[in-house]
Design a protein around this motif. Sequence first.
Motif, mmCIF file in Angstrom:
data_model
loop_
_atom_site.group_PDB
_atom_site.id
_atom_site.type_symbol
_atom_site.label_atom_id
_atom_site.label_comp_id
_atom_site.label_asym_id
_atom_site.label_seq_id
_atom_site.Cartn_x
_atom_site.Cartn_y
_atom_site.Cartn_z
ATOM 1 N N LEU A 95 0.346 3.929 -16.134
ATOM 2 C CA LEU A 95 0.346 2.927 -15.054
ATOM 3 C C LEU A 95 -0.168 1.533 -15.431
ATOM 4 O O LEU A 95 0.571 0.552 -15.328
ATOM 5 C CB LEU A 95 -0.427 3.463 -13.845
ATOM 6 C CG LEU A 95 -0.562 2.457 -12.692
ATOM 7 C CD1 LEU A 95 0.801 2.068 -12.144
ATOM 8 C CD2 LEU A 95 -1.445 3.024 -11.590
ATOM 9 N N ASP A 326 10.207 4.748 -5.726
ATOM 10 C CA ASP A 326 9.270 3.908 -6.477
ATOM 11 C C ASP A 326 9.913 3.234 -7.680
ATOM 12 O O ASP A 326 9.264 3.028 -8.712
ATOM 13 C CB ASP A 326 8.023 4.703 -6.906
ATOM 14 C CG ASP A 326 6.891 3.803 -7.401
ATOM 15 O OD1 ASP A 326 6.795 2.665 -6.915
ATOM 16 O OD2 ASP A 326 6.125 4.248 -8.284
ATOM 17 N N ALA A 329 9.096 2.133 -11.543
ATOM 18 C CA ALA A 329 8.486 3.256 -12.256
ATOM 19 C C ALA A 329 9.324 4.498 -12.008
ATOM 20 O O ALA A 329 9.490 5.336 -12.895
ATOM 21 C CB ALA A 329 7.049 3.462 -11.791
HETATM 22 N N1 GUN Z 1 0.300 0.449 -8.590
HETATM 23 C C1 GUN Z 1 0.152 -0.883 -8.364
HETATM 24 N N2 GUN Z 1 1.318 -1.527 -8.488
HETATM 25 C C2 GUN Z 1 2.225 -0.610 -8.814
HETATM 26 C C3 GUN Z 1 3.637 -0.682 -9.079
HETATM 27 O O1 GUN Z 1 4.266 -1.717 -9.047
HETATM 28 N N3 GUN Z 1 4.241 0.514 -9.366
HETATM 29 C C4 GUN Z 1 3.551 1.681 -9.399
HETATM 30 N N4 GUN Z 1 4.212 2.799 -9.685
HETATM 31 N N5 GUN Z 1 2.250 1.762 -9.173
HETATM 32 C C5 GUN Z 1 1.586 0.629 -8.879
#
Ligand code: GUN
Length: 449
Positions: A95, A326, A329
């Motif tokens: 992350l 999401d 990611a």
């Molecule tokens: N946590 C904070 N920002 C993000 C993001 O853009 N994507 C993901 N998966 N987790 C996060």
Amino acid sequence: MVEPNKRLALRGAALSFRGDPFIDGDEASLHYEQDGLILIENGIVTAFGDYQAVKTQLRDHNIKQYSDALILPGFIDTHVHYPQTQMTGAYGKQLIDWLNKYTFVTEQQFANADHATLVSDFFLGECLRAGTTTASVYCTVHPGSVDAFFQAADKRNMRMIAGKVLMDRNAPDALTDTAQSGYDQSEALITRWHGLNRLSYAITPRFAPSSTPQQLEAAGALWKKHPHTHMQTHIAENQHEVDWVKSLYPERHNYLDVYSHYGLVGPRAIFGHALHLEDVEWRQLAQTGSAVSHCPTSNSFLGSGLFDFARAKQADQPIRLGLATDVGAGTTLSMLQTMGAAYKIGQLGHYSLSAAKAFYLATRGAAQALYLEDKVGSISPGMEADLLVLDLKSTPLIDFRMQHCENIEEALFIQMTMGDDRATEAVYIAGELAYSRRTTNRSTYSLAG
Ligand code: GUN
Ligand code: ZN
């Protein structure tokens, strides 16, 4: 927009949910019509049931018939970052490194309104191709990224939730606002967009590590002032992130307590991930009517952890839960692929997610998580006619597999295990055809209920 008194009727196998399969059981909550008829007037469903029973209500409807297909409520993606569409599948990081190396570089491009417009339009087209008709969307820190997104969504008359990301620390200068400017810009966007046609605003502090206490406090105050907006953020996605939050907010009991302290918990709060929560946090989520987005392709892609379905839907304290891609990611905008990934995540935790539950989490359950269940997520009179027609034979392999399939539960499971955006035959937005794909040369069969 829909012309006055425009009437449409869709005939074919159709499926919706009349209850919550996690609570009522799969069979009792499914509403499946092998030969269904859906009547739509001025963008709203007026009847849904067996063709023979409902056909008496047909008037001057324009009738469209689908075979070898399944009509569903449009999918709902409860957590997605449209600006990250262009960086989906970036290699090799977990992350925090992934945010710094890829995300925060890409998101800087959205200072350019033309770029934001181009990506918004592409993203929404891809949502439709995947059968997704509603989403809760993160934009970037730039107000123009929100204007571009809402303009594009409004043009398509899609029901969308979105908001400007708030970040005033632990990010590049080009991506930070301040507690005050973030508040002011968000409020101006709320005034401009919230409640316009099918659009809703989500106050969007990215996550606790990228906001100062002052910014979270301002976000809480803004939500209190505009209580009908949503609030979206991330929680407990990665163990290092949880440890970081502990060090940034040592006076708070746990991660959720940070948000709770600043008034960011309650109905219409949507928390992405929730992989590393303490029992007390689960309890508070349930008791406050807050929602969680499960993002399975993202969680495996970033190596974040395993979602605990059994805890989330514990019988005495079920939380509002929706599935989410999401992206970026997450590796796909397809909710079918997301359901398949959720099943595999469940399996790794010895929880076998049934097809009914997976489809629920992408439709009515997701609508419930977003407090939109009176508008979208199921097919029944009074609901907005956002509908997906799923081709049940979208590839030769799926076609062949379906010939060895005996009932609707099995068919749903095959679709979520093997299907993707190629299965989207048509999408209706408020009763208007918004996406269509021509299909040819496939065999015919019918499914028992
Ligand atoms: N946590 C904070 N920002 C993000 C993001 O853009 N994507 C993901 N998966 N987790 C996060
Ligand atoms: Zn996210």
